[in-house]
Each structure stands twice: as structure tokens, then as C-alpha cells.
Design a protein around this motif. Structure first.
Motif, short mmCIF file in Angstrom:
data_model
loop_
_atom_site.label_atom_id
_atom_site.label_comp_id
_atom_site.label_asym_id
_atom_site.label_seq_id
_atom_site.Cartn_x
_atom_site.Cartn_y
_atom_site.Cartn_z
N ALA A 221 0.82 -1.21 0.00
CA ALA A 221 0.00 0.00 0.00
C ALA A 221 0.85 1.25 0.00
CB ALA A 221 -0.93 -0.01 1.21
N HIS A 222 1.94 1.24 0.75
CA HIS A 222 2.76 2.44 0.85
C HIS A 222 3.69 2.63 -0.34
CE1 HIS A 222 1.76 2.39 5.29
NE2 HIS A 222 1.38 3.57 4.87
N THR A 223 3.73 1.64 -1.24
CA THR A 223 4.50 1.81 -2.47
C THR A 223 3.61 2.29 -3.61
OG1 THR A 223 4.15 -0.45 -3.29
CG2 THR A 223 6.01 -0.10 -1.79
N GLY A 225 -0.60 3.83 -3.52
CA GLY A 225 -1.36 4.99 -3.10
C GLY A 225 -0.69 5.79 -2.01
N GLY A 226 0.11 5.12 -1.18
CA GLY A 226 0.81 5.80 -0.10
C GLY A 226 1.76 6.87 -0.61
N ARG A 227 2.36 6.62 -1.75
CA ARG A 227 3.30 7.60 -2.32
C ARG A 227 2.55 8.84 -2.82
NH1 ARG A 227 6.45 4.16 -6.66
NH2 ARG A 227 7.86 5.93 -6.74
N PHE A 228 1.36 8.61 -3.38
CA PHE A 228 0.53 9.73 -3.82
C PHE A 228 0.13 10.61 -2.64
CE2 PHE A 228 -3.92 11.16 -3.97
CZ PHE A 228 -3.85 12.11 -4.98
N ILE A 229 -0.26 9.96 -1.55
CA ILE A 229 -0.65 10.71 -0.35
C ILE A 229 0.55 11.44 0.23
CG2 ILE A 229 -1.48 10.46 2.03
CD1 ILE A 229 -3.16 8.06 1.01
N GLY A 230 1.72 10.78 0.24
CA GLY A 230 2.93 11.40 0.76
C GLY A 230 3.30 12.66 -0.01
#
Length: 299
Positions: A221-223, A225-230
Motif C-alpha cells: 500500500a505504501h509503495t 497509493g501511499g506515495r501519492f498521499i505522501g
């Protein structure tokens, strides 16, 4: 060939019952306790090519005139050759996991999302420094636990997930140190973060397939959508600073593919029941991680 004709043909080939003791060379339909229904079912499915439903109907039929009775087997419907394929199954188990995960995304999160957009979609979030710090602190705790569990390897195949290159705890520690240097006070892990960490400790011991579901969904998940949120958070409250949390050593696609291959290989040893239990755990992993994600917009 029609079903009726097929089953009629099968019936005509059934041997008459014999009072003699069954021997290995006798037909698998002979009435003897040493003969297994699974062998008969396999013979029917492959030679007569009749459906699973047809076999089940035959299984419940008492052939009183000939003295032959075939009993249903619960393993028949789960035969890989007869049961319907799960979505994505032909490509490997990770594709099954991805399909289930996508259905739990909202349509504003992913094109394949199976749920309607939230009242407050991610794109409209207004992050706060304090909320983002809580999010980062909780994530550091979860990643520390995940990394410790695969190092501890209470189940031998967990060692496959050591040093994958996806580890995040060290990167998060650097980011939190930077925030402290900017004068920000770090919060303690939240109740949601602690609850998830404790849950992971338990499930890693008791249910390995379910644990792998959480491992897969949290890291992947953090690779994505998580990157977009970051990036959105960085642009809004950090003057565009890219955190170490969103940087990986090596080519990320290769790191992800290596982990996919390991999960696919390990899951080949699982029963269908194990796989389905892993897939069912997806909703719970989203529930836990979603609570942590929403810390970003807390005050």
C-alpha cells in the motif's frame, strides 16, 4: 453428449455386486470398505467428463436394485480440476490478493475500486503537521513489529521476507529525527497503532496465511497509493520535501516483484482453505491500516 445420456452410459458400465472380497484390480465402484469414493469420483470426472453437480446428484442416489450406494465426498467440490477458478487465480495467488484488495478500494483511490468514493475522498484531505506526525509514529511502530516478526521467524518461511529492501522503520526514524530538528515534539504511538501492533504479534504466531495478508497489504500500500498521499502532504505542509519514508534503495518494481514471487511460491504449499482465509483477512487489514492513515487529518 447430453448429461442424461452420459450418466445412463455410466450406469450401464457399473459392475454387478459381488460377494467376493474386493481386490485391487476390481473396479473402483465395487462395494467394499477398502475402496474409496475419491477414486471413483476421479474415474468419473476424468473418463465420463460429467460435472461436479452431476456427481453430487449421483452420490446421493441409493441404487437399491443393485446394492450399490455411492456417498458424497466434501473434497470433490474442492478439487482444483472441478471447482471454478477464483478471480486472478490463474496468474498466481498474489493476483488473487490484489483483486480482493482492489475491490476494497474506493473509486477515487483506484480505477479498479469496488466501492463508492468516500464522503471525504483522499484528494480533498487537509493534512496537519500534528496529524502527519502521528501517522508517521504509528507507521514506524507497525514496521518495526513486522520486521521483528519475520526476523524472529516463528514459522520457518517467514525468513523469506527478511531483508527484502522494502523495510521502512529506519527510513521513518530518520524522518522523525528531522521533524524533531525542526522543533516538533513527537507524539506517542496512538491506541490504534498499538492495537494493530499487538494484533500482528498474535496472528503471526497463530495464523501464518492471515499474517501474510497483512504483510503484503501494508508494505504494498505504501509503495502505491501511499506515495501519492505522501506527495500531497509534502506539497501542502512540508514545502515539497520528500521524506525518506518514500525512498527505496534499489529499483522498487524489482523489489516488489521479488516479494510477489516469494508469496506465490510459498502459497503453493497452502490448501485452498488456507488461501481463502488469507484473502478473507484483507478487510481486516484495511480496517486497521485505514485508522492509521486517517491520523493524517487529525488535529
Amino acid at each position: 453428449m447430453a448429461m442424461a445420456a452420459s450418466t445412463a452410459s455410466i450406469g450401464s458400465t457399473l459392475p454387478r455386486p459381488s460377494l467376493r472380497r474386493c481386490k485391487q484390480e476390481v473396479s473402483p465402484f465395487s462395494q467394499c470398505s477398502s475402496c474409496s469414493f475419491s477414486k471413483a469420483a476421479e474415474f468419473l470426472a476424468r473418463s465420463a467428463k460429467i460435472s461436479s453437480a452431476g456427481l453430487q446428484r449421483m452420490a446421493g442416489r441409493n441404487q437399491s436394485s443393485s446394492g450399490i450406494r455411492v456417498f458424497a465426498s466434501t473434497t470433490l467440490s474442492e478439487s482444483p480440476e472441478l471447482r471454478p477458478k477464483r478471480p486472478g487465480e490463474r496468474k498466481g495467488f498474489v493476483e488473487e490478493m490484489r483483486f480482493v484488495a482492489m475491490k476494497l478500494h474506493t473509486k477515487d483511490q483506484a480505477k479498479e475500486g469496488g466501492k463508492e468514493a468516500d464522503v471525504q475522498p483522499v484528494g480533498s484531505w487537509k493534512p496537519t503537521i500534528q496529524g502527519y506526525l502521528q501517522f508517521l509514529v504509528d507507521n514506524k511502530l507497525i514496521y518495526e513489529v513486522l520486521e521483528a516478526l519475520v526476523r524472529r521467524a516463528s514459522h520457518s518461511f517467514y525468513t523469506e521476507f527478511q531483508d527484502t529492501g522494502l523495510e521502512r522503520s529506519e527510513a521513518l526514524a530518520k524522518d522523525l529525527e528531522w521533524f524533531q530538528e525542526q522543533g516538533h515534539e513527537l507524539p506517542e504511538p496512538s491506541l490504534d497503532g498499538k492495537s494493530y501492533a499487538e494484533f500482528l504479534e498474535t496472528i503471526a504466531e497463530e495464523d501464518p496465511p492471515a499474517f501474510i495478508c497483512h504483510f503484503y497489504n501494508y508494505y504494498f500500500a505504501h509503495t502505491a497509493g501511499g506515495r501519492f498521499i505522501g506527495k500531497k502532504v509534502a506539497d501542502e505542509i512540508l514545502d515539497g520535501r520528500e521524506l525518506e519514508f518514500y525512498k527505496w534503495k534499489g529499483e522498487l518494481p524489482k523489489l516488489l516483484n521479488a516479494v510477489r514471487d516469494k508469496i506465490n511460491r510459498i502459497s503453493e504449499e497452502w490448501s485452498r482453505e488456507d488461501k481463502d482465509r488469507c484473502l478473507k483477512e484483507t478487510a481486516k487489514s484495511f480496517k486497521y491500516s485505514g485508522k492509521i492513515l486517517r491520523k493524517i487529518i487529525s488535529s
